[in-house]
Design an enzyme around this catalytic site. Structure first.
Site, mmCIF file in Angstrom:
data_model
loop_
_atom_site.group_PDB
_atom_site.id
_atom_site.type_symbol
_atom_site.label_atom_id
_atom_site.label_comp_id
_atom_site.label_asym_id
_atom_site.label_seq_id
_atom_site.Cartn_x
_atom_site.Cartn_y
_atom_site.Cartn_z
ATOM 1 N N ASN A 284 0.841 -1.123 -0.055
ATOM 2 C CA ASN A 284 -0.042 0.157 0.084
ATOM 3 C C ASN A 284 0.841 1.228 -0.169
ATOM 4 O O ASN A 284 0.188 2.313 -0.496
ATOM 5 C CB ASN A 284 -0.896 0.145 1.298
ATOM 6 N N GLU B 182 4.826 -3.928 11.925
ATOM 7 C CA GLU B 182 3.756 -3.037 12.023
ATOM 8 C C GLU B 182 2.612 -3.622 11.030
ATOM 9 O O GLU B 182 2.569 -3.933 9.838
ATOM 10 C CB GLU B 182 4.195 -1.940 10.768
ATOM 11 N N CYS C 274 -3.092 1.297 6.692
ATOM 12 C CA CYS C 274 -3.153 0.665 7.823
ATOM 13 C C CYS C 274 -3.706 1.260 8.961
ATOM 14 O O CYS C 274 -4.388 0.814 9.740
ATOM 15 C CB CYS C 274 -1.738 0.014 8.278
HETATM 16 P P1 NDP Z 1 0.934 -9.613 3.647
HETATM 17 O O1 NDP Z 1 1.244 -9.847 4.962
HETATM 18 O O2 NDP Z 1 0.241 -10.495 2.688
HETATM 19 O O3 NDP Z 1 2.242 -9.096 2.696
HETATM 20 C C1 NDP Z 1 3.047 -8.104 3.183
HETATM 21 C C2 NDP Z 1 4.532 -8.786 2.640
HETATM 22 O O4 NDP Z 1 4.895 -9.638 3.178
HETATM 23 C C3 NDP Z 1 4.868 -8.649 1.470
HETATM 24 O O5 NDP Z 1 5.943 -8.349 1.107
HETATM 25 C C4 NDP Z 1 4.497 -10.137 1.265
HETATM 26 O O6 NDP Z 1 5.181 -10.908 0.037
HETATM 27 C C5 NDP Z 1 5.200 -10.790 2.397
HETATM 28 N N1 NDP Z 1 5.018 -11.960 2.948
HETATM 29 C C6 NDP Z 1 4.225 -12.834 2.567
HETATM 30 N N2 NDP Z 1 4.137 -14.083 3.260
HETATM 31 C C7 NDP Z 1 5.091 -14.002 4.155
HETATM 32 C C8 NDP Z 1 5.795 -14.903 4.976
HETATM 33 N N3 NDP Z 1 5.522 -16.120 5.334
HETATM 34 N N4 NDP Z 1 7.091 -14.419 5.493
HETATM 35 C C9 NDP Z 1 7.414 -13.344 5.218
HETATM 36 N N5 NDP Z 1 7.008 -12.371 4.437
HETATM 37 C C10 NDP Z 1 5.871 -12.725 4.039
HETATM 38 O O7 NDP Z 1 0.004 -8.230 3.600
HETATM 39 P P2 NDP Z 1 -0.424 -7.153 2.438
HETATM 40 O O8 NDP Z 1 0.453 -6.997 1.470
HETATM 41 O O9 NDP Z 1 -1.709 -7.902 2.009
HETATM 42 O O10 NDP Z 1 -0.710 -5.925 3.296
HETATM 43 C C11 NDP Z 1 -1.895 -5.465 3.912
HETATM 44 C C12 NDP Z 1 -1.821 -5.762 5.336
HETATM 45 O O11 NDP Z 1 -0.839 -4.864 5.902
HETATM 46 C C13 NDP Z 1 -3.094 -5.075 6.051
HETATM 47 O O12 NDP Z 1 -3.290 -6.083 7.079
HETATM 48 C C14 NDP Z 1 -2.526 -3.800 6.605
HETATM 49 O O13 NDP Z 1 -3.222 -3.433 7.804
HETATM 50 C C15 NDP Z 1 -0.988 -4.077 7.090
HETATM 51 N N6 NDP Z 1 -0.199 -2.623 7.027
HETATM 52 C C16 NDP Z 1 0.233 -2.113 7.934
HETATM 53 C C17 NDP Z 1 0.929 -0.986 8.112
HETATM 54 C C18 NDP Z 1 1.174 -0.495 9.566
HETATM 55 O O14 NDP Z 1 2.238 0.212 9.471
HETATM 56 N N7 NDP Z 1 0.939 -1.141 10.430
HETATM 57 C C19 NDP Z 1 1.171 -0.392 6.761
HETATM 58 C C20 NDP Z 1 0.576 -0.765 5.749
HETATM 59 C C21 NDP Z 1 -0.075 -2.166 5.657
HETATM 60 P P3 NDP Z 1 4.502 -11.193 -1.256
HETATM 61 O O15 NDP Z 1 3.682 -10.093 -1.660
HETATM 62 O O16 NDP Z 1 5.316 -11.786 -2.142
HETATM 63 O O17 NDP Z 1 3.272 -12.208 -0.881
#
Ligand code: NDP
Length: 486
Positions: A157, A257, A291
């Site tokens: 995002n 986060e 988020c």
């Molecule tokens: P995901 O957890 O699906 O993905 C985030 C990242 O983690 C991607 O790079 C993804 O890779 C990677 N990932 C996926 N599986 C694993 C694993 N097993 N181990 C390590 N890394 C992994 O989240 P989203 O992209 O769907 O993001 C949305 C979520 O993020 C929402 O819940 C939102 O609230 C949260 N968020 C929180 C923020 C904060 O500051 N608190 C800010 C922004 C978002 P790949 O893309 O290859 O699957």
């Protein structure tokens, strides 16, 4: 896509070389599904190579604080020359309106500069050892040291600024980094690493100080978790993945986060019109995929009608459309899964008895800004993190109920309260169980240098440059004991 952008078929940066992989993943424009580029899907072995290169670089690096500052400032300078190009690339892969993308690039430039400045502020402290009886001639101070290799995993995002929030402080503190952007939005991150690579070379950093790998989150994440060289993992993303990392990270430093279901209270003495403007902005920017987005509006019953009318009026000022159009305020959700989730939550909430005050239409990934009234806490729009442009309004009878509902969630990222009453504001600040409470603005407020990070299932640890540097360093005490003849 309405703007012509060259196709970005990118590589990964490992040990100073740009490398490819056997398999690749396409990157598509969320608004119309057009392919805008592709990235390698790293093998386990390639991720291990990136980590090993970072480990060697962390050992070999002799960059002074000033040189680390220069590295980050120079990266900011390179980025500043390409604001429009980066913003267009971000809109192409992420689908946020171009005006928001420019804003994110600007923030990333500032976050890089703030990080550069922090490199010069890695202070320790003098410890008055003579505070304990018998140690009159002993002196000590503390110093902060880098951990070594920091792995940075980011979501879709805010694909640029969230990567900078991790690698900026990590490099400022003297670490080497391996970045892993989300697979659907890797292109601006890779571009960032091109600038970092150039700046690192200019300041004389060893190869491997900055690395970026792409591909499956679980493959890359598991290598990070299993590697003894990775000393810290900084992760932003879903709570499910965050908990998996927390449960498997052993002795590593972990910053998480995660998700949120942030409340904003509108009290009877609030400037309701101003609140409505900010609430709609906070709920609908990046189509609600933020988020600390406004996920729940808790309104006092006496101003409910006035607020709902103001929210509807404000929501209707938003222009939906093509994200490259300068007039567009809201475009498309990131992918079909995200769209299906928002549609399901919307339909279940309406079926449970909520009233659609405006919006509610959707087509594929495009969802109108939607104000829902008569929402109760157990309805999905209130109970779940929506990550879409829904604005559920929950009516409360008194302040106890407002606080109780604000805390009625497994998350605790941020919260907001609109009131003119300082005592109420202070009570909200004390009693809401969240990492931040914003008075007279919405939960979504953030500056890039403030401590930022949630409680409960929203995560652990803080970002915000100075606070991230603390996570990416360890503290050593150095004691001086007077010799016999001194
Ligand atoms: P995901 O957890 O699906 O993905 C985030 C990242 O983690 C991607 O790079 C993804 O890779 C990677 N990932 C996926 N599986 C694993 C694993 N097993 N181990 C390590 N890394 C992994 O989240 P989203 O992209 O769907 O993001 C949305 C979520 O993020 C929402 O819940 C939102 O609230 C949260 N968020 C929180 C923020 C904060 O500051 N608190 C800010 C922004 C978002 P790949 O893309 O290859 O699957």
């Amino acid at each position: 896509m309405s703007v012509e952008i060259e196709i970005h078929d990118e590589k990964m940066l490992v040990n100073g070389e740009w490398i490819d992989a056997d398999e690749r993943a396409d990157v598509v424009h969320p608004y119309d599904g057009e392919v805008v580029g592709s990235v390698p899907i790293a093998s386990e072995q390639q991720v291990q190579q990136a980590v090993a290169a970072a480990d060697r670089a962390a050992e070999a690096s002799e960059l002074s604080a000033y040189e680390r500052y220069e590295l980050l400032y120079r990266t900011a300078e390179l980025l500043e020359k390409e604001v429009e190009e980066m913003a267009q690339l971000m809109t192409a892969e992420q689908g946020k309106p171009i005006t928001e993308a420019r804003g994110e690039v600007d923030r990333a430039i500032q976050t890089l500069r703030l990080s550069g400045e922090e490199a010069k502020r890695m202070f320790g402290e003098y410890v008055p050892m003579d505070a304990q009886r018998g140690f009159d001639r002993t002196h000590a101070f503390t110093q902060r040291e880098p951990l070594g290799v920091v792995a940075a995993v980011t979501p879709f995002n805010f694909p640029l600024n969230l990567m900078v929030h991790k690698i900026g402080p990590a490099l400022a503190a003297g670490n080497a980094v391996v970045g892993k952007p989300a697979t659907n939005t890797p292109l601006v991150s890779i571009r960032l690493f091109e600038y970092l690579d150039q700046a690192a070379e200019e300041v004389g950093a060893p190869d491997g100080l900055v690395n970026v790998v792409t591909g499956s989150g679980s493959t890359v994440g598991d290598v990070f978790l299993e590697s003894e060289e990775v000393e810290a993992i900084s992760f932003t993303g879903s709570t499910a993945v965050g908990k998996y990392i927390a449960n498997n990270s052993g002795m590593k430093e972990v910053t998480l986060e995660l998700g949120g279901n942030d409340p904003t209270i509108v009290w009877e003495d609030a400037d309701v019109k101003e609140a409505a403007v900010q609430l709609i902005g906070g709920a609908c920017s990046n189509a609600g995929q933020v988020c600390n987005s406004v996920e729940r509006v808790l309104v006092h019953k006496t101003v409910e009608d006035e607020l709902v009318a103001a929210l509807v009026g404000q929501a209707q000022t938003l222009t939906p459309g093509d994200p490259f159009d300068e007039e567009t305020d809201i475009a498309a959700l990131i992918d079909d899964d995200a769209a299906e989730k928002v549609q399901r939550i919307f339909e279940e909430t309406v079926a449970a008895g909520a009233t659609v005050e405006c919006g509610g239409d959707y087509e594929g990934r495009k969802f109108e800004p939607t104000v829902l009234s008569g929402v109760t806490p157990e309805m999905p729009a209130a109970a779940e993190e929506v990550f879409g442009p829904l604005v559920p309004v929950i009516t409360v009878a008194d302040f106890d109920e407002a606080i109780e509902q604000a805390n009625n969630t497994e998350y605790g990222l941020e919260a907001g309260i609109f009131t003119q009453d300082i005592d109420r504001a202070k009570r909200a600040a004390n009693e809401i169980d969240a990492g931040g409470v914003n008075v007279n603005t919405v939960s979504g407020f953030r500056t890039d240098h403030m401590p930022y990070g949630g409680f409960k299932d929203s995560g652990k640890g803080k970002e915000g440059i100075k606070y991230a540097v603390e996570h990416f360093t360890r503290e050593k005490i150095v004691g001086f004991h007077a010799g016999k003849n001194a």
